[in-house]
Motif scaffolding. Structure first.
Motif, short mmCIF file in Angstrom:
data_model
loop_
_atom_site.label_atom_id
_atom_site.label_comp_id
_atom_site.label_asym_id
_atom_site.label_seq_id
_atom_site.Cartn_x
_atom_site.Cartn_y
_atom_site.Cartn_z
N ARG A 86 41.65 83.79 2.15
CA ARG A 86 41.12 84.65 1.59
C ARG A 86 40.05 84.33 0.61
O ARG A 86 40.98 83.88 -0.73
CB ARG A 86 42.17 86.20 1.24
CG ARG A 86 41.33 86.74 0.45
CD ARG A 86 42.31 88.32 0.15
NE ARG A 86 41.73 89.02 -0.85
CZ ARG A 86 41.72 90.48 -1.09
NH1 ARG A 86 42.10 91.14 0.37
NH2 ARG A 86 41.57 91.24 -2.14
N ASP A 117 38.28 85.61 -2.38
CA ASP A 117 37.37 86.69 -3.39
C ASP A 117 37.09 86.84 -3.95
O ASP A 117 36.16 85.08 -4.76
CB ASP A 117 38.90 86.85 -4.28
CG ASP A 117 39.77 87.53 -3.77
OD1 ASP A 117 40.37 88.59 -2.90
OD2 ASP A 117 41.17 87.37 -3.71
N ILE A 169 43.36 87.42 -8.57
CA ILE A 169 42.24 86.76 -7.35
C ILE A 169 42.59 85.22 -7.28
O ILE A 169 43.04 84.51 -7.85
CB ILE A 169 40.66 87.20 -8.83
CG1 ILE A 169 40.94 88.61 -8.84
CG2 ILE A 169 39.61 86.77 -8.48
CD1 ILE A 169 39.78 88.66 -10.03
N VAL A 193 34.98 92.79 -3.79
CA VAL A 193 35.38 93.48 -4.27
C VAL A 193 34.22 94.22 -5.65
O VAL A 193 33.86 93.23 -6.69
CB VAL A 193 36.54 94.09 -5.25
CG1 VAL A 193 37.28 95.19 -5.55
CG2 VAL A 193 37.58 93.51 -3.54
N VAL A 240 35.07 89.24 -6.88
CA VAL A 240 34.68 91.02 -7.70
C VAL A 240 33.80 90.30 -9.01
O VAL A 240 33.59 89.71 -9.77
CB VAL A 240 36.23 90.40 -8.28
CG1 VAL A 240 36.90 91.85 -9.34
CG2 VAL A 240 37.72 90.52 -7.35
N ALA A 273 36.47 88.45 0.15
CA ALA A 273 36.91 89.97 0.21
C ALA A 273 35.80 90.35 -0.86
O ALA A 273 36.40 89.43 -2.59
CB ALA A 273 38.11 89.74 -0.13
#
Length: 315
Positions: free
Chosen positions: A61, A63, A118, A93, A65, A91
């Motif tokens: 995964r 991240d 994160i 966000v 952000v 992922a």
């Protein structure tokens, strides 16, 4: 009732009817950031994320952000620019006070608070300049007084809080300056950035913003407003963006600081024109390269977006 600038700015930007909560085109309808200027910026962030992914050992995964995500423009652009094998593990966000955009692709998450733990990249493009801070101004006796947001721009006669006086002495001393000189007290912004960095367990925290360093502080501060694509009077009524440039050196130690011009060139974004000979051998390719060079020139212009800073902290 007297209200200090920080509280007035907080209400004007993030209150129930604040600027960033209002419906419509979002921040892009009022001002232009690097994320709005060209897909090349998202491409550069994608290239940075690829390098980061490799450095982290290609976690299952990854991240991404985006703090102060607007309407998700940067996230969409980065995901589109990534190789499918990397994008499949991302992922993404967006962190924003405004509601989730109706047209945002389903895989992109949306929240009002920065998530913790994160592993990957946290990026904040022109977020720090919107963190509400207090402003002080030297009065006729050359004493620093708080600037009020209500009534607008009057001065509060009360002395500075000890915490604010300490920050001022460390980062923006006003000794020897004339009446009317201002300083923007960056402690709340420093704390917000420290919390953002603290949310990264493994990876990189990146802030892209305009600002200044000790020795180059602006005499009368940097507060201004933006509305409908134009600079405007910074009234704290929710009708416009309120922005204050970042005192970059107060953000903390152990940061890498580059201009955007330097950072983007390291990531392959270069505003130099293609060789004229290409026009003869590949006219269509020359036109495409010329268009790309023009977009890159805007992002790397030292007097504009290229003069912004990339503040990076590896965790």
């Amino acid at each position: 009732m007297s209200v200090r600038w920080r509280a007035a700015m907080e209400r004007a930007l993030y209150g129930d009817d604040g600027f960033f909560r209002r419906p419509g085109g979002g921040p892009a309808a009022h001002f232009r950031t690097s994320a709005h200027a060209s897909p090349l910026f998202a491409g550069a962030i994608a290239a940075l994320l690829e390098r980061l992914d490799e450095a982290l050992g290609s976690p299952g995964r990854l991240d991404l952000v985006d703090v102060g995500a607007g309407r998700g423009e940067l996230l969409r652009g980065v995901l589109a620019a990534l190789p499918p094998a990397v994008a499949a593990r991302v992922a993404a966000v967006g962190v924003e006070v405004a509601p989730r955009p109706d047209d945002l692709p389903g895989p992109i998450g949306w929240t009002t608070a920065i998530p913790s733990g994160i592993t990957g990249l946290l990026v904040a493009t022109e977020w720090l300049d919107n963190i509400p801070v207090d402003i002080v101004e030297l009065d006729s006796s050359l004493r620093p007084r708080y600037v009020l947001g209500s009534p607008p721009f009057a001065l509060d006669a009360s002395p500075l809080d000890p915490r604010d006086a300490a920050w001022l002495a460390d980062w923006w001393p006003l000794d020897g300056l004339p009446e009317g000189a201002r300083a923007e007290l960056g402690a709340p912004r420093d704390e917000a950035w420290a919390a953002a960095v603290g949310s990264v367990a493994r990876g990189l925290a990146l802030a892209v913003d305009y600002g200044h360093l000790a020795g180059g502080r602006p005499l009368f501060g940097t507060l201004t407003g933006f509305k409908d694509g134009k600079e405007t009077a910074p009234l704290p009524d929710g009708s416009c963006d309120l922005t204050i440039a970042v005192a970059l050196d107060s953000l903390g130690v152990h940061h890498l600081l580059l201009t955007q011009r330097e950072a983007l060139r390291l990531l392959g974004v270069d505003g130099r024109r293609p060789p004229l000979a290409l026009a003869s051998t590949d006219p269509a390719g020359y036109v495409r390269a010329l268009s790309r060079a023009g977009a890159a020139a805007e992002l790397t212009d030292a007097s504009g977006l290229g003069g912004h800073y990339w503040v990076m902290r590896w965790v």
